[in-house]
Scaffold this motif. Structure first.
Motif, mmCIF file in Angstrom:
data_model
loop_
_atom_site.group_PDB
_atom_site.id
_atom_site.type_symbol
_atom_site.label_atom_id
_atom_site.label_comp_id
_atom_site.label_asym_id
_atom_site.label_seq_id
_atom_site.Cartn_x
_atom_site.Cartn_y
_atom_site.Cartn_z
ATOM 1 N N SER A 12 -9.711 8.747 9.490
ATOM 2 C CA SER A 12 -10.553 7.943 10.368
ATOM 3 C C SER A 12 -11.569 7.131 9.571
ATOM 4 O O SER A 12 -12.258 6.284 10.121
ATOM 5 N N ASP A 13 -11.637 7.371 8.256
ATOM 6 C CA ASP A 13 -12.584 6.652 7.393
ATOM 7 C C ASP A 13 -11.960 6.527 6.008
ATOM 8 O O ASP A 13 -12.034 7.451 5.197
ATOM 9 N N LEU A 14 -11.353 5.386 5.744
ATOM 10 C CA LEU A 14 -10.605 5.193 4.500
ATOM 11 C C LEU A 14 -11.494 5.304 3.271
ATOM 12 O O LEU A 14 -11.116 5.942 2.284
ATOM 13 N N ASP A 15 -12.672 4.709 3.301
ATOM 14 C CA ASP A 15 -13.560 4.788 2.135
ATOM 15 C C ASP A 15 -13.978 6.229 1.842
ATOM 16 O O ASP A 15 -14.015 6.655 0.684
ATOM 17 N N ARG A 53 -5.831 5.654 10.868
ATOM 18 C CA ARG A 53 -5.076 6.193 12.004
ATOM 19 C C ARG A 53 -4.265 5.102 12.698
ATOM 20 O O ARG A 53 -3.123 5.327 13.098
ATOM 21 N N GLU A 54 -4.843 3.923 12.822
ATOM 22 C CA GLU A 54 -4.152 2.825 13.495
ATOM 23 C C GLU A 54 -2.900 2.413 12.716
ATOM 24 O O GLU A 54 -1.842 2.175 13.293
ATOM 25 N N PHE A 55 -3.020 2.311 11.405
ATOM 26 C CA PHE A 55 -1.883 1.927 10.572
ATOM 27 C C PHE A 55 -0.839 3.043 10.551
ATOM 28 O O PHE A 55 0.363 2.790 10.632
ATOM 29 N N PHE A 56 -1.291 4.283 10.457
ATOM 30 C CA PHE A 56 -0.386 5.431 10.487
ATOM 31 C C PHE A 56 0.474 5.383 11.753
ATOM 32 O O PHE A 56 1.676 5.632 11.721
ATOM 33 N N GLN A 57 -0.154 5.046 12.881
ATOM 34 C CA GLN A 57 0.549 5.014 14.159
ATOM 35 C C GLN A 57 1.697 4.014 14.174
ATOM 36 O O GLN A 57 2.671 4.203 14.900
ATOM 37 N N THR A 58 1.631 2.970 13.328
ATOM 38 C CA THR A 58 2.707 1.965 13.310
ATOM 39 C C THR A 58 4.002 2.509 12.730
ATOM 40 O O THR A 58 5.042 1.865 12.857
ATOM 41 N N PHE A 59 3.967 3.672 12.107
ATOM 42 C CA PHE A 59 5.159 4.253 11.483
ATOM 43 C C PHE A 59 5.889 5.246 12.388
ATOM 44 O O PHE A 59 6.923 5.783 12.004
#
Length: 152
Positions: A12-15, A53-59
């Protein structure tokens, strides 16, 4: 044939995730990192792709679990000694991780878990080389502990 493994985990927080994994002593490969993902290099054949999380959901069409409350996977990583297990846990705690349960010492194997700030669980463990070669029961019987220590 050489095989590499890429473990995809949500954040939820990439950095914050990048800082945590760098705190464990791993490096980020900037060629495969952007605003959606970070490529964490564990070694030349093992990588974590930490994805928003948003990018993960695209997979996947499946619901992405919340690692703070649901376990999807336990990622186990070997260490060369018990001391290395303890050292990497200390780094992880300093980098913002938490230890969800006490260390486990089965005589032939020593393991400690750490949760990254998102709740993804990493298990760091050391297994006695003789137990790897002979199996835990044989190793423990040679040590006089018997199979009872393995729960068998």
């Amino acid at each position: 044939m050489a095989t590499s493994i890429f473990v995809n985990i949500p954040t939820s927080d990439l950095d914050r995730s990048k800082a945590f994994y760098q705190g464990l002593g791993y490096r980020i490969n900037p060629m495969f990192s952007d605003d959606n993902a970070a490529c964490v290099v564990l070694d030349e054949n093992v990588y974590f792709m930490v994805l928003t999380r948003e990018f993960f959901q695209t997979f996947t069409a499946k619901q992405v679990t919340e690692p703070k409350t649901h376990a999807q996977a336990l990622i186990a990583l070997t260490c060369d000694s018990r001391e290395e297990v303890d050292a990497v846990l200390a780094k992880g705690l300093d980098a913002g991780g938490s230890e969800p349960r006490p260390a486990t010492d089965l005589g032939f194997m020593y393991t400690r878990d750490i949760e990254d700030p998102d709740g993804n669980i990493l298990e760091f463990f050391f297994m006695e080389p003789a137990a790897v070669e002979k199996g835990p029961d044989a190793f423990l019987s040679e040590q006089g502990a018997g199979a009872a220590a393995t729960g068998a």
